[in-house]
Design an enzyme around this catalytic site. Structure first.
Site, PDB file in Angstrom:
ATOM      1  CG  HIS A   1      47.420  63.606  49.400  1.00 46.75           C
ATOM      2  ND1 HIS A   1      48.792  63.333  49.297  1.00 46.75           N
ATOM      3  CD2 HIS A   1      47.226  64.429  50.414  1.00 46.75           C
ATOM      4  CE1 HIS A   1      49.247  64.281  50.374  1.00 46.75           C
ATOM      5  NE2 HIS A   1      48.420  64.920  50.856  1.00 46.75           N
ATOM      6  CB  ILE A   2      42.641  61.675  45.022  1.00 49.37           C
ATOM      7  CG1 ILE A   2      42.052  61.495  46.454  1.00 49.37           C
ATOM      8  CG2 ILE A   2      41.887  60.859  44.133  1.00 49.37           C
ATOM      9  CD1 ILE A   2      40.860  61.746  46.914  1.00 49.37           C
TER      10      ILE A   2
ATOM     11  CG  ASP B   1      46.362  71.739  41.534  1.00 47.45           C
ATOM     12  OD1 ASP B   1      46.192  70.608  41.842  1.00 47.45           O
ATOM     13  OD2 ASP B   1      46.649  72.640  42.126  1.00 47.45           O
TER      14      ASP B   1
ATOM     15  CD  GLU C   1      26.896  62.729  49.098  1.00 46.91           C
ATOM     16  OE1 GLU C   1      27.262  62.265  50.140  1.00 46.91           O
ATOM     17  OE2 GLU C   1      27.533  63.277  48.154  1.00 46.91           O
TER      18      GLU C   1
ATOM     19  CG  HIS D   1      30.270  60.113  49.237  1.00 45.32           C
ATOM     20  ND1 HIS D   1      29.806  61.390  49.849  1.00 45.32           N
ATOM     21  CD2 HIS D   1      31.572  60.017  49.521  1.00 45.32           C
ATOM     22  CE1 HIS D   1      31.027  62.265  49.980  1.00 45.32           C
ATOM     23  NE2 HIS D   1      32.004  61.227  49.725  1.00 45.32           N
TER      24      HIS D   1
ATOM     25  N   GLY E   1      33.597  56.392  47.512  1.00 45.18           N
ATOM     26  CA  GLY E   1      34.963  56.457  47.276  1.00 45.18           C
ATOM     27  C   GLY E   1      36.156  56.202  48.128  1.00 45.18           C
TER      28      GLY E   1
HETATM   29  O1  LIG Z   1      36.159  63.646  52.180  1.00 45.13           O
HETATM   30  C1  LIG Z   1      36.293  62.365  52.013  1.00 45.13           C
HETATM   31  O2  LIG Z   1      37.253  61.626  52.441  1.00 45.13           O
HETATM   32  C2  LIG Z   1      35.495  61.271  51.138  1.00 45.13           C
HETATM   33  O3  LIG Z   1      34.499  62.256  50.402  1.00 45.13           O
HETATM   34  C3  LIG Z   1      34.672  60.115  51.815  1.00 45.13           C
HETATM   35  O4  LIG Z   1      33.879  60.663  52.628  1.00 45.13           O
HETATM   36  P1  LIG Z   1      32.945  59.586  53.716  1.00 45.13           P
HETATM   37  O5  LIG Z   1      34.106  59.073  55.028  1.00 45.13           O
HETATM   38  O6  LIG Z   1      31.921  60.326  54.111  1.00 45.13           O
HETATM   39  O7  LIG Z   1      32.681  58.225  52.815  1.00 45.13           O
END
Ligand SMILES: O=C(O)[C@H](O)COP(=O)(O)O
Length: 464
Positions: free
Chosen positions: A204-205, A224, A312, A342, A344
């Site tokens: 998807h990403i 892939d 993390e 983190h 994203g």
């Molecule tokens: O797995 C995910 O969707 C991403 O890594 C985001 O993770 P998070 O919701 O802990 O920010």
């Protein structure tokens, strides 16, 4: 996004949900029956567990308030925290909860599952599910739901911004300006137009990113493990080595699996072009970070952007230091690396959509028994019991996938009219749902007891 359609002559609404596989099921819709030339509407009955106890949910890691509101609107008791919980904390607290909502930081280990005596379901309000021991959850009769793509666009946009930031070195310039240093330069700064982006993992990403990168004039390659139809003019390559050796930017979009651990290490970094950039917004363990530090220090790579790390912190304000990851200070001292915490999937849009999507999946499982969209469980659903069927009950029977079980179950159910029944299995686990007519409240308990003592029983729930 969802929209509501009014049904003429009815105050009820139909929710036309998004394309997400977990947001629309037969439970969400009205049931229609054709009667001569007009349609009569049979309203679905809202089911609830018949157990006396109120359902308690633990929602961690600052999950969207949309989800909390949705749970409370069902009458569930919700404890909500902005932080992750450690394994020890969870072991202490999980025993009182029927459901838990987490993001990527909280680990649901075998030890946590052993302490989770009442837990019925786990919601990962994110894409990744590697933080949950999926096999042991399934063996304990606990389905796990996630949001397979609601934050894809947010991650893809972050990657595009990182590609430009690395190529133009503007994060370094911005950092210098904050320190009062004017340092205008063009050396080593490039347009991204005409450069090659190598995407590892075209899900998807990766595929969303492919479209955005082409709009920037980039040439897109992807690698892939399955053959996927390329979008636009992107091209799939046969090996990771080909992708690494041809790309100016390499970006990773693979899950954390034994096969992807240290997928990018010394050898792979050496295969990358001199002056190329590495971007990782997937999972921290996919990149061997000490090897990356070497490749950056030697000048082989021109820069990197990292959003994820093997370890993390569990909450904002906690240190990102050498105690957490032994190479942390070495990494932080390299100027041409963008480090982000983190983020994203951390946008208002993504979190709202994920909140709606995963809370709906959890509510559907708790109230209706549907496992459609579960990542570790057979996917089973039944059309709704209607208001015209007041004494119907729904049996949800999670059991070991062994021969002879259905015969036993059907013996237990044989005094009743089984209106509908569906069962499926996944590995060692099987799940049967059955709707039974004309069951008195006293019979419900007896039925449950008879199913509970079947040798294959893992978890039996009754909904009415
Ligand atoms: O797995 C995910 O969707 C991403 O890594 C985001 O993770 P998070 O919701 O802990 O920010």
């Amino acid at each position: 996004m969802s929209s509501a359609i009014s049904i003429p002559g009815s105050s009820a609404r139909v929710v036309a949900a998004s394309a997400s596989p977990t947001t629309t099921t037969i439970h969400d819709r009205m049931l229609f029956r054709k009667e001569s030339t007009s349609f009569a509407i049979r309203q679905p009955k809202v089911l609830h567990p018949v157990e006396n106890e109120d359902l308690k949910l633990l929602i961690l890691e600052n999950i969207s308030q949309e989800a909390v509101k949705a749970f409370r609107s069902q009458g569930f008791h919700v404890d909500h925290s902005t932080k992750a919980m450690s394994e020890d904390e969870l072991v202490q607290k999980i025993g009182q909860y029927h459901a838990i909502g987490i993001r990527s930081k909280t680990k649901i280990t075998e030890r946590v599952l052993k302490a989770a005596s009442k837990l019925l379901v786990i919601g990962c309000f994110c894409i990744g599910t590697n933080q949950v021991d999926l096999d042991n959850a399934a063996k304990a009769g606990i389905p796990v739901f996630n949001s397979p793509f609601s934050n894809s666009r947010s991650v893809a946009e972050l990657v595009m911004s990182e590609i430009v930031a690395l190529s133009r070195q503007y994060f370094e310039r911005a950092f210098e300006m904050r320190n009062g240093i004017w340092n205008k330069q063009s050396k080593g700064c490039w347009e991204v137009r005409g450069k090659t982006l190598g995407i590892v993992g075209y899900g998807h990403i990766g595929s969303q990113l492919s479209v955005l990168a082409e709009a920037f004039g980039m040439r897109v390659l992807f690698y892939d493990v399955v053959n996927i139809m390329p979008l636009g003019s992107a091209r799939q390559v046969d090996t990771l080595a080909t992708l690494l050796s041809e790309s100016d930017f390499v970006t990773l979009h693979v899950p954390e699996l034994p096969e992807t651990t240290n997928m990018i290490s010394t050898e792979e970094l050496a295969q990358m072009k001199k002056g190329a950039y590495l971007i990782n917004n997937a999972r921290g363990k996919v990149v061997d970070i000490p090897a990356l530090i070497d490749a950056l220090k030697s000048g082989h790579l021109a820069g990197a952007a990292l959003d994820v790390y093997p370890s993390e912190p569990g909450s904002n304000g906690s240190p990102f230091d050498d105690q957490l990851n032994p190479w942390s200070s070495a990494l932080r001292s390299i100027p041409n690396v963008i480090l982000t915490p983190h983020i994203g999937g951390s946008t208002e849009e993504a979190q709202r959509m994920i909140g709606e999507e995963v809370s709906s999946a959890l509510i559907r499982y708790l109230n209706n028994g549907s496992t459609v969209g579960a990542v570790n469980f057979p996917e089973v659903d039944l059309r709704a019991i209607t208001l015209e069927e007041p004494n119907h009950i729904r049996v949800c029977y999670v059991h070991k996938n062994i021969p002879g079980v259905l015969r036993q179950v059907n013996e237990v159910l044989s005094p009743y009219n089984v209106e509908k029944q569906y069962s499926d299995s996944k590995g060692e686990i099987a799940y049967l749902m059955a709707d039974i007519a004309d069951v008195s409240p006293r019979d419900v308990n007896s039925l449950r007891e008879q199913l509970n003592i079947t040798s294959a029983n893992i978890l039996t729930r009754m909904l009415a």
